[in-house]
Design an enzyme around this catalytic site. Structure first.
Site, PDB file in Angstrom:
ATOM      1  CD  GLU A 184      29.921 -18.274 -35.972  1.00 36.54           C
ATOM      2  OE1 GLU A 184      31.063 -17.913 -35.318  1.00 36.54           O
ATOM      3  OE2 GLU A 184      29.325 -17.698 -36.966  1.00 36.54           O
ATOM      4  CG  ASP A 196      29.267 -16.932 -40.767  1.00 38.18           C
ATOM      5  OD1 ASP A 196      30.176 -17.026 -39.741  1.00 38.18           O
ATOM      6  OD2 ASP A 196      29.055 -15.905 -41.080  1.00 38.18           O
TER       7      ASP A 196
END
Length: 689
Positions: free
Chosen positions: A380, A343
């Site tokens: 990401e 993330d």
């Protein structure tokens, strides 16, 4: 009494002689090991760690065994404006905890500072309610072989452990929403029959929900508020006797591996659940705040907030890199993970001062690690800090979420202005971003939808977000969704609208699953899951996010399975090599054709009135050739096929139609994607009249 023990490994390590404790806190003046009863409520002993080596406090507890519950009190100066927030009145969770006892309830007793006075230390003791660690026993070695899916074969399915099974009729009620429930045959049968190769679980590391959500009676359902990087989230544990969260997670991983599928987990190292300077003191803030976090240079009482979540872990510090890599290895070697989706991964590659660097310490550490370098690594590639958008800039060996693919396909098929050139670039794996440094097309993780945003069904059912249930006045979530409601906002029984929505979903799925790169499906899209227009359902642990299997769209499910079967059959569509720009008699070539059958010229790429082209994966006469016919325009268009006997294998606008021979000219309706093949050994000069 503790003996000095060893400064390595960090955490609590049981062996035949007892338990060795080691905690990195170089700015602390003293560290006390606090022992608790099994429930974690009553503090039984405080034992000073007797030694400190290179900033690591350590000691051995002779004769102790797994099952011991403990926390730390860390002494040092209280000087927030100098970056120091030591407070021995607060029990602190070991960042290396393998199992966590208790939960954060949002009360102000967890604050290191006085409520309403952030510059003053709170002297109230929180031992009764604080999070503690339980020393975990070794899980042993798994006997289940791990699959290794070839890059070109990989199909990712992003799911939430709880949401996937909470309403699944094939899972016993006691197991719904748990690791054990995800391992049930009925659940894995569906995924295997669909053609999925790789399960990507939303965060499963132990979390602490935000105080704001807790006060509203909500939780951070998505799980992006990690506080225990080694411990599986206990909320997804069934609680069955003889199991622990870790053992049940490992059994789930074994069940997934036994089906030949990979297991990826979404990990959050960019920030912690301690949030900003007004947040709770749970672990690292009280252990060594200045070591673990990026602090503002103008006021070290404040945190850099490139994540939007209040703080950022400082990966310019070797101890932070060590924490992350040690925990990642634990998930691979002990718990069964095959890879990770990181993330806001840009934060992990920021040096001191915040500059992004593709050769940053964490990325270098992973690249040379004998375990992690072989894991599946997915970034990401953005955060909200300065220069935070870095799609295509991670090093070789990494895959990256490609939001440009998402936006282009939505724009093309839902008519928001993207041109054929944009479509072609994304359809062939975004070479402008990824064709460098030896990277393959599979580095681009293509998706139409993900957990963050509309589901596929909602994408074609809503023009606006409907996030009122989140308690933020419908201001949260993206306002730029590139969606189309087909004339009615939300649910309807209008047959014409429903038919249009179904066609749009099938076209988008075909564009995703027949493109070059690594495709990723959002769980539930294959059965028509809706979140009633909520495009930021991060705090909705309820039927909004739980997949409704009783009302699954069986036809759409069959269509997705058919698409993935075609992808497996059509090797050129899932190539792990970049396509050459020209044809060659000895190898397949890729050609872009006008609907009239001629090669696309510059003027054809610039046309915005038709939205139609063909993609020919050509082949020698003895090989199979594949043809993709794309029509995203507004009026019917006639396509003149290349020479040969072509068989239509898929028509997104004619779901369920049998395969059939194609005529020399075929008319496609707007919003259609067809796939055809020219049979092996067929006469490339022959056509059907």
């Amino acid at each position: 009494m503790l003996t000095p023990g060893l400064p390595y490994p960090l955490g609590a390590t049981p062996d035949a002689r007892g338990i060795n404790f080691a905690l990195a806190a170089p700015h602390a003046s003293r560290v006390e090991l606090c022992l608790f009863d099994q429930a974690g409520h009553s503090e039984q002993q405080r034992l000073p760690l007797p030694a400190c080596t290179d900033g690591v406090w350590h000691g051995r507890f002779p004769g102790a065994a797994a099952g011991l519950v403990y926390g730390y009190r860390v002494h040092g100066p209280w000087a927030p404006h100098d970056g120091q927030r030591f407070n021995p009145a607060k029990i602190l969770l070991d960042p290396y905890a393998r199992e966590i006892v208790g939960h954060y309830d949002g009360s102000d007793l967890f604050l290191g500072h006085l409520p309403g006075a952030p510059s003053q230390r709170d002297t109230r003791d929180n031992a009764t309610v604080a999070l503690k660690a339980r020393v975990a026993a070794d899980l042993g070695v798994s006997t289940v072989a791990r699959p290794r899916v070839a890059a070109a074969e990989r199909v990712i399915y992003e799911l939430h452990v709880r949401g996937q099974t909470r309403r699944h009729p094939g899972v016993a009620p006691a197991l719904q929403g748990t690791y054990a429930g995800l391992a049930e045959p009925a659940v894995l049968d569906h995924l295997q029959q669909l053609g999925v190769t790789t399960l990507s679980l939303m965060p499963v590391q132990h979390r602490a929900d935000e105080e704001r959500l807790l006060k509203m009676g909500l939780s951070n359902y998505w799980g992006y508020t990690t506080i225990g990087w080694f411990a599986p989230e206990a909320r997804y544990w069934s609680g069955r006797p003889g199991t622990t969260p870790a053992s049940e997670f490992r059994a789930m991983a074994d069940a997934i591996h036994a089906r030949g599928m990979e297991l990826v987990i979404d990990v959050v190292y960019n920030h912690s659940a301690e949030t900003d300077e007004f947040g709770p003191t749970l672990s690292m803030r009280g252990i060594d705040n200045a070591l673990y976090y990026h602090l503002r240079p103008d006021d070290r009482a404040r945190y850099e907030n490139w994540t939007g979540c209040g703080n950022c872990l400082n990966f310019a510090e070797p101890r932070v890199v060590q924490l992350a890599t040690d925990s990642l290895r634990h998930w691979v070697t002990e718990l069964g993970a095959d890879g990770f989706r990181f993330d806001l991964a840009t934060v992990l590659a920021r040096r001191e001062g915040g500059a992004f660097d593709a050769r940053a310490p964490f990325l270098a550490a992973v690249a040379q690690d004998p375990v992690l370098s072989r894991a599946l690594l997915i970034a990401e590639p953005w955060d909200i800090g300065p220069g935070g958008y870095r799609v295509g800039e991670f090093p070789s060996g990494w895959l990256e979420w490609n939001d440009r693919f998402r936006d282009t396909q939505r724009s093309v098929w839902l008519r928001h202005g993207a041109g054929l050139g944009d479509f072609a670039h994304r359809f062939t794996a975004s070479s402008g971003q990824f064709r460098h440094g030896g990277r393959a097309p599979t580095a681009s993780v293509n998706f139409i939808t993900a957990h963050d945003g509309f589901t596929l069904r909602d994408l074609v059912s809503y023009n606006e977000r409907h996030n009122g249930a989140n308690g933020e006045g419908n201001r949260d979530g993206s306002g730029n969704n590139l969606s189309r409601n087909c004339g009615v906002e939300g649910e309807t029984d209008d047959p014409a609208v429903l038919e249009q929505r179904a066609r749009m979903q099938r076209a988008l799925l075909a564009a995703l699953l027949l493109s070059q790169g690594t495709p990723m499906l959002l769980a539930g899209d294959e059965i028509g899951h809706t979140q009633q227009g909520n495009n930021n359902a991060y705090c909705q642990d309820n039927p909004t996010t739980w997949l409704d299997w009783d009302h699954a769209d069986a036809g759409l499910q069959r269509y997705v399975a058919h698409l993935l079967a075609l992808r497996r059959e059509a090797a050129p569509l899932r190539s792990a090599h970049w396509w050459p720009g020209d044809t060659h008699p000895a190898r397949p070539g890729l050609r872009w054709l006008c609907p009239e059958g001629s090669d696309m010229a510059p003027a054809n790429w610039e046309r915005d009135d038709r939205g139609a082209l063909m993609v020919l994966f050509d082949a020698p006469p003895t090989e199979v050739a594949w043809l993709v016919l794309v029509h995203a325009g507004t009026d019917a268009v006639d396509f003149t096929l290349p020479p040969g006997r072509w068989t239509r294998r898929l028509a997104s606008d004619d779901d369920g139609a049998p395969e059939r021979p194609m005529a020399a000219t075929e008319r496609l309706q707007p919003g259609s994607l067809w796939l055809a093949h020219r049979v092996r050994g067929g006469d490339p000069g022959a056509t059907l009249s």
